[in-house]
Design an enzyme around this catalytic site. Structure first.
Site, PDB file in Angstrom:
ATOM      1  N   HIS A  66       0.862  -1.164   0.000  1.00 25.73           N
ATOM      2  CA  HIS A  66       0.000   0.000   0.000  1.00 25.73           C
ATOM      3  C   HIS A  66       0.906   1.223   0.000  1.00 25.73           C
ATOM      4  N   GLU A  83      -2.358 -12.632   6.379  1.00 31.59           N
ATOM      5  CA  GLU A  83      -2.011 -11.461   7.195  1.00 31.59           C
ATOM      6  C   GLU A  83      -3.108 -11.067   8.191  1.00 31.59           C
ATOM      7  N   TYR A 143      -6.369 -10.655   7.499  1.00 33.25           N
ATOM      8  CA  TYR A 143      -7.514  -9.929   6.943  1.00 33.25           C
ATOM      9  C   TYR A 143      -8.731 -10.869   6.848  1.00 33.25           C
ATOM     10  N   ARG A 181      -3.255 -15.462  -1.953  1.00 32.70           N
ATOM     11  CA  ARG A 181      -2.255 -15.290  -0.892  1.00 32.70           C
ATOM     12  C   ARG A 181      -2.726 -16.086   0.318  1.00 32.70           C
ATOM     13  N   HIS A 184      -1.073  -9.286  11.181  1.00 39.50           N
ATOM     14  CA  HIS A 184      -0.563  -7.984  11.631  1.00 39.50           C
ATOM     15  C   HIS A 184      -0.516  -7.897  13.151  1.00 39.50           C
ATOM     16  N   ALA A 189       0.414 -10.314  15.054  1.00 39.08           N
ATOM     17  CA  ALA A 189       1.398 -11.285  15.565  1.00 39.08           C
ATOM     18  C   ALA A 189       2.501 -10.549  16.321  1.00 39.08           C
ATOM     19  N   ARG A 231      11.884 -10.743   3.238  1.00 38.45           N
ATOM     20  CA  ARG A 231      13.334 -10.593   3.425  1.00 38.45           C
ATOM     21  C   ARG A 231      14.138 -11.290   2.312  1.00 38.45           C
ATOM     22  N   ALA A 261       8.903  -6.886  -2.476  1.00 37.67           N
ATOM     23  CA  ALA A 261       8.031  -5.718  -2.347  1.00 37.67           C
ATOM     24  C   ALA A 261       8.927  -4.516  -2.053  1.00 37.67           C
ATOM     25  N   CYS A 294      14.269  -1.404   7.041  1.00 35.88           N
ATOM     26  CA  CYS A 294      14.132  -0.538   8.222  1.00 35.88           C
ATOM     27  C   CYS A 294      12.685  -0.140   8.482  1.00 35.88           C
ATOM     28  N   GLN A 342      11.273   2.481   7.861  1.00 38.24           N
ATOM     29  CA  GLN A 342      11.130   3.854   8.336  1.00 38.24           C
ATOM     30  C   GLN A 342      10.357   4.770   7.393  1.00 38.24           C
ATOM     31  N   ALA A 380      23.907  11.733   4.339  1.00 37.32           N
ATOM     32  CA  ALA A 380      23.479  13.002   3.719  1.00 37.32           C
ATOM     33  C   ALA A 380      24.442  13.395   2.611  1.00 37.32           C
ATOM     34  N   LYS A 399      21.336  -5.194  12.404  1.00 44.80           N
ATOM     35  CA  LYS A 399      21.402  -4.077  11.448  1.00 44.80           C
ATOM     36  C   LYS A 399      22.515  -4.309  10.432  1.00 44.80           C
TER      37      LYS A 399
HETATM   38  P1  FAD Z   1      27.131  11.386   9.697  1.00 48.57           P
HETATM   39  O1  FAD Z   1      26.672  10.029   9.389  1.00 48.57           O
HETATM   40  O2  FAD Z   1      27.443  11.711  11.075  1.00 48.57           O
HETATM   41  O3  FAD Z   1      28.337  11.721   8.731  1.00 48.57           O
HETATM   42  C1  FAD Z   1      29.094  12.897   8.833  1.00 48.57           C
HETATM   43  C2  FAD Z   1      30.454  12.655   8.179  1.00 48.57           C
HETATM   44  O4  FAD Z   1      31.125  13.884   8.048  1.00 48.57           O
HETATM   45  C3  FAD Z   1      31.368  11.768   9.006  1.00 48.57           C
HETATM   46  O5  FAD Z   1      31.810  10.683   8.213  1.00 48.57           O
HETATM   47  C4  FAD Z   1      32.513  12.673   9.400  1.00 48.57           C
HETATM   48  O6  FAD Z   1      33.759  11.986   9.472  1.00 48.57           O
HETATM   49  C5  FAD Z   1      32.509  13.670   8.261  1.00 48.57           C
HETATM   50  N1  FAD Z   1      33.120  14.973   8.577  1.00 48.57           N
HETATM   51  C6  FAD Z   1      32.818  15.802   9.625  1.00 48.57           C
HETATM   52  N2  FAD Z   1      33.546  16.925   9.537  1.00 48.57           N
HETATM   53  C7  FAD Z   1      34.317  16.813   8.420  1.00 48.57           C
HETATM   54  C8  FAD Z   1      35.265  17.657   7.791  1.00 48.57           C
HETATM   55  N3  FAD Z   1      35.558  18.879   8.248  1.00 48.57           N
HETATM   56  N4  FAD Z   1      35.871  17.229   6.669  1.00 48.57           N
HETATM   57  C9  FAD Z   1      35.581  16.005   6.138  1.00 48.57           C
HETATM   58  N5  FAD Z   1      34.689  15.174   6.704  1.00 48.57           N
HETATM   59  C10 FAD Z   1      34.055  15.581   7.821  1.00 48.57           C
HETATM   60  N6  FAD Z   1      19.332   6.193  11.392  1.00 48.57           N
HETATM   61  C11 FAD Z   1      18.266   5.637  10.867  1.00 48.57           C
HETATM   62  O7  FAD Z   1      17.588   6.278  10.065  1.00 48.57           O
HETATM   63  N7  FAD Z   1      17.881   4.373  11.170  1.00 48.57           N
HETATM   64  C12 FAD Z   1      18.592   3.624  12.023  1.00 48.57           C
HETATM   65  O8  FAD Z   1      18.209   2.481  12.288  1.00 48.57           O
HETATM   66  C13 FAD Z   1      19.748   4.170  12.600  1.00 48.57           C
HETATM   67  N8  FAD Z   1      20.483   3.461  13.467  1.00 48.57           N
HETATM   68  C14 FAD Z   1      21.606   4.016  13.986  1.00 48.57           C
HETATM   69  C15 FAD Z   1      22.356   3.267  14.869  1.00 48.57           C
HETATM   70  C16 FAD Z   1      23.525   3.790  15.412  1.00 48.57           C
HETATM   71  C17 FAD Z   1      24.303   2.962  16.364  1.00 48.57           C
HETATM   72  C18 FAD Z   1      23.944   5.089  15.039  1.00 48.57           C
HETATM   73  C19 FAD Z   1      25.197   5.667  15.603  1.00 48.57           C
HETATM   74  C20 FAD Z   1      23.169   5.849  14.180  1.00 48.57           C
HETATM   75  C21 FAD Z   1      21.999   5.324  13.662  1.00 48.57           C
HETATM   76  N9  FAD Z   1      21.189   6.048  12.809  1.00 48.57           N
HETATM   77  C22 FAD Z   1      20.094   5.485  12.252  1.00 48.57           C
HETATM   78  C23 FAD Z   1      21.435   7.465  12.558  1.00 48.57           C
HETATM   79  C24 FAD Z   1      22.095   7.721  11.207  1.00 48.57           C
HETATM   80  O9  FAD Z   1      23.265   6.962  11.078  1.00 48.57           O
HETATM   81  C25 FAD Z   1      22.376   9.206  11.101  1.00 48.57           C
HETATM   82  O10 FAD Z   1      21.169   9.913  11.177  1.00 48.57           O
HETATM   83  C26 FAD Z   1      23.053   9.557   9.795  1.00 48.57           C
HETATM   84  O11 FAD Z   1      24.283   8.885   9.692  1.00 48.57           O
HETATM   85  C27 FAD Z   1      23.309  11.061   9.710  1.00 48.57           C
HETATM   86  O12 FAD Z   1      23.911  11.312   8.488  1.00 48.57           O
HETATM   87  P2  FAD Z   1      24.831  12.575   8.248  1.00 48.57           P
HETATM   88  O13 FAD Z   1      25.346  12.400   6.865  1.00 48.57           O
HETATM   89  O14 FAD Z   1      24.112  13.810   8.568  1.00 48.57           O
HETATM   90  O15 FAD Z   1      26.025  12.490   9.292  1.00 48.57           O
HETATM   91  P1  NAP Z   2      17.573  10.656  20.823  1.00 50.55           P
HETATM   92  O1  NAP Z   2      16.567   9.772  20.212  1.00 50.55           O
HETATM   93  O2  NAP Z   2      17.355  12.115  20.808  1.00 50.55           O
HETATM   94  O3  NAP Z   2      17.748  10.164  22.309  1.00 50.55           O
HETATM   95  C1  NAP Z   2      18.612  10.760  23.195  1.00 50.55           C
HETATM   96  C2  NAP Z   2      18.364  10.269  24.604  1.00 50.55           C
HETATM   97  O4  NAP Z   2      19.228  10.927  25.488  1.00 50.55           O
HETATM   98  C3  NAP Z   2      16.964  10.494  25.086  1.00 50.55           C
HETATM   99  O5  NAP Z   2      16.550   9.288  25.729  1.00 50.55           O
HETATM  100  C4  NAP Z   2      17.087  11.628  26.082  1.00 50.55           C
HETATM  101  O6  NAP Z   2      16.060  11.342  26.932  1.00 50.55           O
HETATM  102  C5  NAP Z   2      18.509  11.488  26.582  1.00 50.55           C
HETATM  103  N1  NAP Z   2      19.199  12.753  26.905  1.00 50.55           N
HETATM  104  C6  NAP Z   2      19.186  13.914  26.209  1.00 50.55           C
HETATM  105  N2  NAP Z   2      20.003  14.819  26.803  1.00 50.55           N
HETATM  106  C7  NAP Z   2      20.551  14.228  27.890  1.00 50.55           C
HETATM  107  C8  NAP Z   2      21.471  14.629  28.886  1.00 50.55           C
HETATM  108  N3  NAP Z   2      21.975  15.851  28.895  1.00 50.55           N
HETATM  109  N4  NAP Z   2      21.803  13.744  29.838  1.00 50.55           N
HETATM  110  C9  NAP Z   2      21.270  12.510  29.854  1.00 50.55           C
HETATM  111  N5  NAP Z   2      20.397  12.063  28.921  1.00 50.55           N
HETATM  112  C10 NAP Z   2      20.040  12.905  27.953  1.00 50.55           C
HETATM  113  O7  NAP Z   2      18.976  10.422  20.157  1.00 50.55           O
HETATM  114  P2  NAP Z   2      19.783   9.111  19.809  1.00 50.55           P
HETATM  115  O8  NAP Z   2      19.332   7.945  20.583  1.00 50.55           O
HETATM  116  O9  NAP Z   2      21.201   9.541  19.941  1.00 50.55           O
HETATM  117  O10 NAP Z   2      19.452   8.877  18.319  1.00 50.55           O
HETATM  118  C11 NAP Z   2      19.834   9.819  17.325  1.00 50.55           C
HETATM  119  C12 NAP Z   2      18.972   9.688  16.117  1.00 50.55           C
HETATM  120  O11 NAP Z   2      19.284   8.485  15.427  1.00 50.55           O
HETATM  121  C13 NAP Z   2      17.529   9.630  16.517  1.00 50.55           C
HETATM  122  O12 NAP Z   2      16.846  10.774  16.040  1.00 50.55           O
HETATM  123  C14 NAP Z   2      17.000   8.383  15.897  1.00 50.55           C
HETATM  124  O13 NAP Z   2      15.857   8.650  15.100  1.00 50.55           O
HETATM  125  C15 NAP Z   2      18.108   7.860  15.000  1.00 50.55           C
HETATM  126  N6  NAP Z   2      18.147   6.424  15.208  1.00 50.55           N
HETATM  127  C16 NAP Z   2      17.111   5.695  14.761  1.00 50.55           C
HETATM  128  C17 NAP Z   2      17.080   4.354  14.996  1.00 50.55           C
HETATM  129  C18 NAP Z   2      15.952   3.516  14.476  1.00 50.55           C
HETATM  130  O14 NAP Z   2      15.894   2.326  14.767  1.00 50.55           O
HETATM  131  N7  NAP Z   2      15.049   4.029  13.689  1.00 50.55           N
HETATM  132  C19 NAP Z   2      18.084   3.756  15.696  1.00 50.55           C
HETATM  133  C20 NAP Z   2      19.125   4.516  16.158  1.00 50.55           C
HETATM  134  C21 NAP Z   2      19.119   5.861  15.924  1.00 50.55           C
HETATM  135  P3  NAP Z   2      15.842  11.861  28.437  1.00 50.55           P
HETATM  136  O15 NAP Z   2      16.053  13.325  28.336  1.00 50.55           O
HETATM  137  O16 NAP Z   2      14.473  11.447  28.772  1.00 50.55           O
HETATM  138  O17 NAP Z   2      16.843  11.141  29.259  1.00 50.55           O
HETATM  139 FE1  SF4 Z   3      13.269  -0.973   2.599  1.00 46.93          FE
HETATM  140 FE2  SF4 Z   3      13.581   0.850   4.552  1.00 46.93          FE
HETATM  141 FE3  SF4 Z   3      13.178   1.563   2.014  1.00 46.93          FE
HETATM  142 FE4  SF4 Z   3      11.176   0.500   3.406  1.00 46.93          FE
HETATM  143  S1  SF4 Z   3      12.197   2.426   3.836  1.00 46.93           S
HETATM  144  S2  SF4 Z   3      11.755   0.014   1.324  1.00 46.93           S
HETATM  145  S3  SF4 Z   3      12.281  -0.996   4.587  1.00 46.93           S
HETATM  146  S4  SF4 Z   3      14.949   0.492   2.838  1.00 46.93           S
END
Ligand code: FAD
Ligand code: NAP
Ligand code: SF4
Length: 679
Positions: free
Chosen positions: A34, A172, A174, A222, A260, A262, A296, A318, A345, A347, A392, A429
């Site tokens: 959908h 699923e 339905y 299905r 759904h 489950a 998957r 899909a 993901c 998302q 980014a 992951k």
């Molecule tokens: P970043 O990924 O932080 O990349 C920035 C880059 O810029 C770095 O490689 C750094 O080395 C480089 N850089 C900085 N300054 C300079 C400079 N002056 N010159 C050259 N290079 C430089 N997001 C999701 O959507 N789903 C998830 O499930 C998810 N899981 C996550 C799990 C973990 C453990 C972590 C840590 C993050 C997760 N995220 C997830 C978040 C996601 O990875 C970030 O939102 C995303 O990487 C942000 O992208 P960005 O390009 O803005 O920055």
């Molecule tokens: P986040 O979601 O903003 O969580 C940060 C946590 O830190 C919150 O629990 C916050 O809650 C706590 N916090 C904030 N300031 C603090 C302080 N000064 N001292 C102690 N605790 C503090 O950020 P994140 O977990 O770093 O994730 C970053 C981004 O990555 C998120 O926006 C998320 O969407 C993305 N991400 C997504 C996935 C996914 O599965 N979709 C997985 C990983 C990351 P309290 O203030 O209540 O303690």
């Molecule tokens: Fe696959 Fe995530 Fe894109 Fe959905 S958002 S199609 S789960 S990569």
């Protein structure tokens, strides 16, 4: 020549399938999704463009998102349906668009039954679904006949609109599945009681659809192979249904896995690849129509293995075709490395649908937006510097270069990917590494000049026409007493392996990263997501046909560490995680006995542990390590330095550098792609 003797890549995947009256050009069935574009007539041109790209990308058979056969079957009020003559016309745009590219198109007929989010819903018995506030009306015998008639006449309208067939949604959880399963069918009349009467509704629909549409019309059924809920069907009952729908006129049997409601994950990224193909393999010898493996299956080698090993005749992709419409063409050309892989993901696809937004894709923001987000060649190529090769920066650099700009990508570290390199270390992951592999190909294909190990400053950035800062974030430091103690580590230290956590750990911050770090700490050795047998044991999935509904008792492995996951704000940690995946993260940590606590005040690290206040009572958590996952701040000091250096080129901020709050890769990639589409 047999497929196996061919020298072409993936010979089984690209072998045509002769259905007798028509031939599918290959074994790729694009499974129903959908998108949110099905509900309003004015969105059909967008839906046509979306489907056309997938047909042009090489899919053999495409199944649309679900359309209800009548108002009672709506998924939500005013959702897509095909019950009146004037609803047929707009569908011709879809069938034309797909046929132009040589694919076949089936319309999915989906009657939501008690999953309908509206008060008109109906069901075999008056039993509310646990995931829906509405209670259904129990159908009488005449009401049942009306639903069957609605299926048949909607199928006939689909044929009029030029569809090659329909898929009858019988899984699923339905309506049809609600009839077949004892969980939801408590009737004791001609439509319920024993297994034969419970499946009568399904069989009658297939028979009447076949009757209404003739023999040369594809009818995919299905079938729920695993209900994964209590009081689902036994394996013998599933086989009986399969044989009965085949006899009633089904051309193809597609697999359905899990209702759904489950509480077993079926499509999340932590589910191993092809984890459920085995159950389709168990069905195949019992029917003579082609069967489809699902869930998957995201890379061609996985699909080929399923087909070559005889588990299925077709594979359903899909979300992988949301992520990359060109998936089949790339695979057929031997360019699997160039596929933009679905990382499962949810998302931007399922999570969007849950909040009423158009489905898209985290790794491909064009999905669902084909008509408005276009990467047209530029008439005015410019020199563009992108700083930071996280999601980014990678998206921005590759889209800009694809359009014909001269792009240099600076990355401080020795590899591309930014935080995605850390994300891919989380058990469950592993798929995230595919995105980095894809971008490596893409950088090369589009001719981006990549400078790894280069910290970009004003000197490196002089002379460009546009500068993009994609420099990401810096983790926020915690400020509790003792935060400088060597027993306190940041999440990057732990995930990169610079610091080893002790056996007892407190995690400060329970956002997405806090949850991920907890999963990292409680698992040891190979991730269960890479081992389907262990994964199925953890979640209690039975593929051997012994347990009703395929639901066995979960047997989670012991946690590698004792973990407390803490947050300051009151309430249940994890409430803000993704709609469709948050419950999986919470359940996984519960299996691993992680203590998840909200409303915590951090009083400080002491010699014997971490002192906290919870519910006005002080406690000493006897931990060896505290890991800080307290969110992030944007890293953008470079912007001011560029100004100071008198650099006048426009500077753009994207991803974490633009805004760290609520940052995820979906926003990072979307923002990078859209900026580059406008250069
Ligand atoms: P970043 O990924 O932080 O990349 C920035 C880059 O810029 C770095 O490689 C750094 O080395 C480089 N850089 C900085 N300054 C300079 C400079 N002056 N010159 C050259 N290079 C430089 N997001 C999701 O959507 N789903 C998830 O499930 C998810 N899981 C996550 C799990 C973990 C453990 C972590 C840590 C993050 C997760 N995220 C997830 C978040 C996601 O990875 C970030 O939102 C995303 O990487 C942000 O992208 P960005 O390009 O803005 O920055
Ligand atoms: P986040 O979601 O903003 O969580 C940060 C946590 O830190 C919150 O629990 C916050 O809650 C706590 N916090 C904030 N300031 C603090 C302080 N000064 N001292 C102690 N605790 C503090 O950020 P994140 O977990 O770093 O994730 C970053 C981004 O990555 C998120 O926006 C998320 O969407 C993305 N991400 C997504 C996935 C996914 O599965 N979709 C997985 C990983 C990351 P309290 O203030 O209540 O303690
Ligand atoms: Fe696959 Fe995530 Fe894109 Fe959905 S958002 S199609 S789960 S990569």
């Amino acid at each position: 020549m047999t497929p196996a003797a061919s020298t072409k890549p993936y010979p089984h995947l690209f072998a045509p399938l002769d259905l007798g009256f028509t031939t599918l050009r290959n074994r790729v069935l694009m499974g129903s999704m959908h998108t949110g574009l099905e509900d309003r007539r004015r969105d059909f041109p967008k839906l046509a463009a979306y489907l056309a790209e997938r047909a042009a990308g090489g899919a053999g058979l495409i199944v649309t998102g679900g359309f209800a056969p009548n108002v009672e079957g709506w998924l939500k009020p005013f959702g897509g349906k095909l019950s009146w003559p004037w609803e047929t016309g707009p569908h011709r745009q879809l069938t034309r668009a797909v046929h132009e590219h040589g694919a076949k198109l089936c319309l999915q007929l989906l009657h939501a039954g008690r999953y309908g989010y509206h008060p008109l819903q109906v069901a075999p018995s008056k039993l509310k679904a646990p995931i829906n506030p509405f209670t259904p009306r129990e159908l009488g015998a005449r009401g049942i006949e009306r639903q069957i008639r609605a299926f048949a006449s909607a199928a006939a309208r689909a044929r009029d609109a030029g569809y090659d067939g329909v898929e009858v949604m019988g899984s699923e959880g339905y309506l049809i599945n609600q009839f077949t399963a004892p969980r939801t069918n408590r009737r004791d009349d001609a439509w319920g009681g024993d297994a034969r009467r419970r499946m009568r509704f399904a069989v009658e629909i297939v028979r009447r659809v076949r009757e209404a549409c003739g023999p040369d019309f594809i009818l995919v059924y299905r079938l729920s192979l695993l209900d994964l809920v209590e009081d689902g069907n036994t394996w013998d009952e599933v086989l009986e249904q399969a044989r009965a729908v085949e006899a009633a006129g089904a051309t193809i049997i597609n697999s359905g896995i899990g209702w759904h409601e489950a509480r077993v994950p079926t499509i999340a990224t932590s589910v191993p690849r092809a984890a459920f193909a085995g159950i389709t393999g168990r069905l195949r010898p019992h029917v003579s129509v082609p069967v489809v493996a699902v869930n998957r299956i995201n890379m061609p080698e996985v699909a080929e293995e399923i087909l070559a090993s005889g588990q299925a005749d077709l594979v359903s992709l899909a979300r992988p075709l949301l992520a990359d419409p060109e998936w089949p063409n790339k695979a057929r050309a031997g360019r699997a490395g160039a596929i933009n892989t679905c990382i499962a993901c949810n998302q931007a696809c399922l999570d969007h649908i849950f909040v009423g937004k158009v489905a898209s894709c985290l790794v491909n923001p064009r999905a669902g937006h084909e008509t408005e987000l276009r990467y047209e060649p530029t008439a005015n190529p410019r020199r563009i510097a992108v700083v930071g090769a996280g999601p980014a920066g990678l998206a921005c650099a590759t889209v800009a270069a694809q359009r014909g700009h001269h792009v240099t990508l600076f990355e401080a570290s020795d590899r591309i990917g930014g935080q995605f390199n850390l994300a891919s270390r989380i058990p469950g992951k592993e798929e995230f590494t595919e995105t980095l592999r894809y971008f490596r190909h893409r950088l090369e294909d589009t001719g981006v000049e990549v400078r790894l190990g280069t910290v970009a400053g004003p000197a490196e950035l002089a002379g460009y026409d546009e500068i993009v800062l994609a420099t990401g974030i810096v983790p926020r430091k915690a400020d509790f007493p003792g935060a400088d103690d060597p027993r306190v580590a940041g999440y990057m230290d732990i995930l990169s392996g610079r610091v080893q956590a002790g056996p007892r750990v407190a995690i400060v911050g329970a956002g997405g990263i806090g949850f991920d770090v907890a999963e990292f700490l409680v698992h040891e050795g190979q991730s269960p997501s890479l081992d389907p047998v262990r994964w199925r044991a953890e979640w209690g999935v039975d593929l051997d046909g012994n347990a009703r509904g395929g639901l066995a008792t979960p047997a989670p492995e012991a946690p590698a560490r004792q973990v407390w996951l803490l947050q300051r704000s009151p309430g249940r940690p994890g409430a803000r995680l993704g709609k469709t995946t948050g419950w999986i993260h919470r359940a996984t940590l519960r299996h691993k006995k992680v203590r998840m606590i909200g409303g915590v005040e951090y009083l400080g690290l002491e010699a014997d542990g971490f002192r906290v206040r919870i519910d006005n009572a002080e406690q000493l958590l006897e931990v060896d390590t505290v890991v800080v996952c307290a969110g992030q701040e944007p890293r953008r000091e470079l912007q001011a330095r560029l100004e100071e250096a008198g650099i006048t080129a426009p500077v753009h901020l994207i991803g974490g550098a633009y805004l760290a709050a609520e940052l995820d890769a979906k926003r990072a990639i979307d923002q990078g792609s859209r900026l580059a589409a406008g250069f």
